[in-house]
Design an enzyme around this catalytic site. Structure first.
Site, PDB file in Angstrom:
ATOM      1  N   THR A 209      -8.126  10.936   2.025  1.00 54.10           N
ATOM      2  CA  THR A 209      -9.254  10.738   2.924  1.00 54.10           C
ATOM      3  C   THR A 209      -8.811   9.989   4.174  1.00 54.10           C
ATOM      4  OG1 THR A 209     -10.659  10.620   0.974  1.00 54.10           O
ATOM      5  CG2 THR A 209     -11.604   9.886   3.038  1.00 54.10           C
ATOM      6  N   GLU A 425       6.479 -10.415 -28.211  1.00 54.13           N
ATOM      7  CA  GLU A 425       6.949 -10.173 -26.845  1.00 54.13           C
ATOM      8  C   GLU A 425       8.442 -10.459 -26.728  1.00 54.13           C
ATOM      9  OE1 GLU A 425       5.192  -8.571 -24.813  1.00 54.13           O
ATOM     10  OE2 GLU A 425       3.333  -8.760 -25.972  1.00 54.13           O
TER      11      GLU A 425
HETATM   12  P1  ADP Z   1      -7.815   9.311  -1.699  1.00 59.98           P
HETATM   13  O1  ADP Z   1      -6.486   9.988  -1.703  1.00 59.98           O
HETATM   14  O2  ADP Z   1      -8.306   9.090  -3.093  1.00 59.98           O
HETATM   15  O3  ADP Z   1      -8.792   9.935  -0.792  1.00 59.98           O
HETATM   16  P2  ADP Z   1      -8.051   7.185   0.164  1.00 59.98           P
HETATM   17  O4  ADP Z   1      -7.577   7.915   1.353  1.00 59.98           O
HETATM   18  O5  ADP Z   1      -9.502   6.986   0.033  1.00 59.98           O
HETATM   19  O6  ADP Z   1      -7.502   7.841  -1.162  1.00 59.98           O
HETATM   20  O7  ADP Z   1      -7.299   5.793   0.121  1.00 59.98           O
HETATM   21  C1  ADP Z   1      -7.874   4.635  -0.398  1.00 59.98           C
HETATM   22  C2  ADP Z   1      -7.350   3.420   0.298  1.00 59.98           C
HETATM   23  O8  ADP Z   1      -5.995   3.193  -0.028  1.00 59.98           O
HETATM   24  C3  ADP Z   1      -7.379   3.541   1.794  1.00 59.98           C
HETATM   25  O9  ADP Z   1      -8.594   3.121   2.296  1.00 59.98           O
HETATM   26  C4  ADP Z   1      -6.262   2.642   2.224  1.00 59.98           C
HETATM   27  O10 ADP Z   1      -6.718   1.328   2.362  1.00 59.98           O
HETATM   28  C5  ADP Z   1      -5.301   2.683   1.079  1.00 59.98           C
HETATM   29  N1  ADP Z   1      -4.167   3.574   1.350  1.00 59.98           N
HETATM   30  C6  ADP Z   1      -3.862   4.685   0.650  1.00 59.98           C
HETATM   31  N2  ADP Z   1      -2.738   5.259   1.128  1.00 59.98           N
HETATM   32  C7  ADP Z   1      -2.330   4.508   2.163  1.00 59.98           C
HETATM   33  C8  ADP Z   1      -1.222   4.592   3.072  1.00 59.98           C
HETATM   34  N3  ADP Z   1      -0.311   5.565   2.996  1.00 59.98           N
HETATM   35  N4  ADP Z   1      -1.128   3.641   4.014  1.00 59.98           N
HETATM   36  C9  ADP Z   1      -2.029   2.650   4.093  1.00 59.98           C
HETATM   37  N5  ADP Z   1      -3.090   2.523   3.288  1.00 59.98           N
HETATM   38  C10 ADP Z   1      -3.245   3.429   2.310  1.00 59.98           C
HETATM   39 ZN    ZN Z   2       3.953  -4.959 -27.834  1.00 58.49          ZN
HETATM   40 MG    MG Z   3     -10.730  10.475  -1.141  1.00 59.21          MG
END
Ligand code: ADP
Ligand code: ZN
Ligand code: MG
Length: 611
Positions: A209, A425
């Site tokens: 996203t 552990e």
């Molecule tokens: P999905 O792949 O599930 O759509 P999102 O794009 O919603 O994942 O990512 C969720 C959050 O993870 C983002 O809002 C961001 O803060 C963080 N994130 C994920 N990948 C990256 C990346 N490559 N760089 C920086 N932040 C990231």
């Molecule tokens: Zn164990």
């Molecule tokens: Mg998503």
């Protein structure tokens, strides 16, 4: 329903007001006194009457003292005649001002119209109210098929490729898409076909996203954002019409990008025939296919879609000309994790000696979202302790918190339970340290966390994609370390080992049936089928005979027994080291990597090779 009662209220109110007004109008037009003709005659003779207005049969009388009165005359006769019959002197009558009016004033019309027209108006008004309400409902019904597609501007939250760490290949692919929208000529002149659909594929939290939003931020063309779940409705045809609407909107705004998030909600393979609402989803999917085909070569609309389940998508969706570009978003590797941590550290205050690299080392398998969460947790932890900045300690602490859940120091543990955990552990850690090729132990702890009583964290030195049989065997032995240690030291086994056993058994079974790493040789067994509707592996088809099944079970048992023996052998050989580890764990509760290494040094353990 609320609307309805509101309307009723208004209707009643209008009625009340109308009747009040009504009665007031009638009251004012009702003069106080009514005189009979004989009384009138007497008053005329007495010279008390100033004026008589005749309007039809009604007489409006004004007396000299300015009082008013009404009377009626005989129907057929004239006024003077009537009065004469009652004995009025002509001289007296001459002094009275008499005027005859056609009964045509507003009083006549009012008297005629108000009782007839007003109720009609009222009823009409009521109808209008009811109508309006019904029409409101109807409008809702019509807007149903419209998409709630949003034109994303992302205002001050504009994201560019710079905000997305790692994902180099994915970015390269998307840069091309953006470039295409900006200079289509360059591509068209070469006869290249415009990419139409780009599918972002990756595990949850890998930034799909986010990357789509970055494309929006980079491309400077209208970016329409919608989620496929918005096309899923109870009513057949609604989803399809929303799709139509979305594509039409995007087309109108061309060049533009249309982003459909979580497309697997509607893009599942058709004809699965499971569950209700299937028809609706098929129609919706068909509409997407139709719309994708409906673009001609020049249409500058690019469809971005995201999913974490490319395996369940309908093949028709993935054929050339539709979502033919697949951009794979991997879980971040060490460098990418560091970069992501850095990005999410930008808006936090960190102590200058914080080493994000060391955090990245401890977080293999974390997604971008996990890492973002980790940074946030560390800031929360620091704030809880009223610190001015986040230190390395909080960063490490949040790694474990994200991994295993929050520490549960509050849980009361008896001394004997603590001892069992320490030996359990300690057993894991010692076995891990005593096998060549096993991942180094990063931390041993007997602090309860989430569902676990304690934990041993061992991490690979480098990111790996491939794993070997030797590593798996080392893992198996390490899993059995806790169990073997409890058995060796206490002569008894606790429930604490059950999740180890479960994981070890699953791993052993995979070695036999999936990886061909047992004496049964290079072959896979079983075909696991996904029930599409449930999206889970719930039926594993057996494609082997009962005889083979017995052999598989035997092979799994063999692996487990072997692992247990290995662990047992190691622990027996280094019993002193095990006691030492358990003792220190009971004192300090946690051992970091360096402490653990220092502790083992005097015992001069020579890691064994297992085959
Ligand atoms: P999905 O792949 O599930 O759509 P999102 O794009 O919603 O994942 O990512 C969720 C959050 O993870 C983002 O809002 C961001 O803060 C963080 N994130 C994920 N990948 C990256 C990346 N490559 N760089 C920086 N932040 C990231
Ligand atoms: Zn164990
Ligand atoms: Mg998503």
């Amino acid at each position: 329903m609320k609307n309805f009662s509101k309307n009723i209220f208004w209707a009643v109110l209008t009625l009340v007001i109308a009747s009040v007004v009504f009665s007031m109008v009638y009251q004012t037009s009702q003069p106080p006194a009514k005189l009979s003709l004989s009384e009138l005659a007497l008053k005329v003779n007495a010279g008390e009457v100033a004026q008589i207005k005749v309007s039809g049969d009604t007489l409006s009388i004004r007396l000299k003292n300015d009082q008013k009165a009404t009377s009626k005359k005989e129907v057929e006769a004239g006024l003077t005649e009537s009065l004469k019959n009652f004995g009025v002197q002509p001289e007296a009558l001459a002094k009275v001002e008499i005027s005859v009016q056609d009964p045509s004033g507003w009083q006549f019309w009012g008297g005629l119209l108000i009782p007839t027209v007003l109720p009609i108006l009222l009823i009409g008004f009521l109808f209008w109210l009811m109508f309006r309400q019904a029409r409101g409902g109807m409008n809702q019904a019509f807007s149903f098929g419209r998409s709630n597609i949003r034109l994303s501007t992302f205002g001050n939250e504009r994201i560019t490729f710079q905000d997305v760490a790692g994902l180099k290949e994915a970015k390269e692919e998307l840069v091309e898409v953006v470039d295409f929208l900006r200079n289509p000529k360059k591509y068209l002149e070469l006869g290249a076909r415009i990419p139409r659909g780009v599918l972002l594929v990756g595990q949850p939290g890998t930034g799909k996203t986010m990357l789509a939003r970055a494309v929006a931020g980079e491309s400077n063309v209208p970016f329409f954002h919608t989620s496929a779940s918005e096309f899923v409705e109870m009513f057949v045809g609604v989803g399809a019409s929303r799709i139509r609407d979305s594509f039409a909107t995007a087309r109108k705004a061309a060049p533009s990008i249309l982003f459909i998030d979580e497309i697997d909600a509607v893009g599942r393979q058709r004809g699965a025939g499971l569950g209700g609402g299937n028809d609706e989803r098929e129609q919706t999917l068909n509409q997407i296919l139709v719309e994708l085909d409906g673009f001609d070569r020049e249409t500058r609309v690019i469809i971005l879609a995201a999913t974490n389940r490319p395996d369940i998508l309908d093949p028709a969706l993935l054929r050339p000309g539709r979502f033919d570009r697949r951009v794979l978003l991997d879980l971040p590797d060490l460098n990418d994790r560091e970069a992501i941590l850095k990005i999410h550290a930008r808006d936090k205050i960190l102590e200058p000696n914080c080493d994000l690299r060391r955090v990245a080392v401890r977080t293999p398998g974390f997604s971008g979202a996990d890492l973002a969460n980790l940074m946030n947790e560390s800031a929360l932890l620091a704030a809880r302790q009223n610190k001015k900045a986040v230190s390395q300690e909080e960063l490490f602490e949040s790694v474990e918190k994200v991994l295993l859940g929050p520490e549960r120091r509050g849980r009361v543990i008896s001394q004997s339970e603590k001892e069992i955990t320490a030996y359990h552990e300690g057993g894991h850690a010692l076995v891990a340290a005593s096998i060549q090729g096993s991942d180094p132990v990063h931390k041993v702890s007997i602090i309860s966390r989430g569902f676990t009583g304690g934990y041993t964290m061992k991490l690979p030195i480098e990111d790996r994609r491939l794993r070997t049989r030797k590593q798996f065997l080392a893992d198996l032995a390490m899993f059995m370390g806790g169990y073997a240690s409890e058995k060796l030291v206490f002569g008894d086994i606790s429930t604490g080992a059950s999740s180890d056993l479960k994981e070890a058994s699953e791993l052993a079974r995979s070695l036999v049936t999936k990886y061909g790493m047992s004496e049964l040789g290079p072959i896979t067994f079983g075909k696991s089928e996904e029930l599409i509707f449930l999206g889970r592996e719930i039926s594993a088809e057996k494609n082997y005979s009962e005889a083979i099944a017995t052999k598989i079970d035997a092979a799994v048992q063999d692996l487990m027994a072997h692992a247990y023996l290995t662990a047992q052998k190691i622990l027996k050989a280094h019993r002193k080291a095990l006691d030492k580890i358990a003792q220190v764990l009971l004192e300090k509760e946690t051992l970091e990597q360096e402490e653990f290494a220092a502790l083992l040094k005097p015992f001069k353990i020579k890691p064994i090779v297992i085959t």
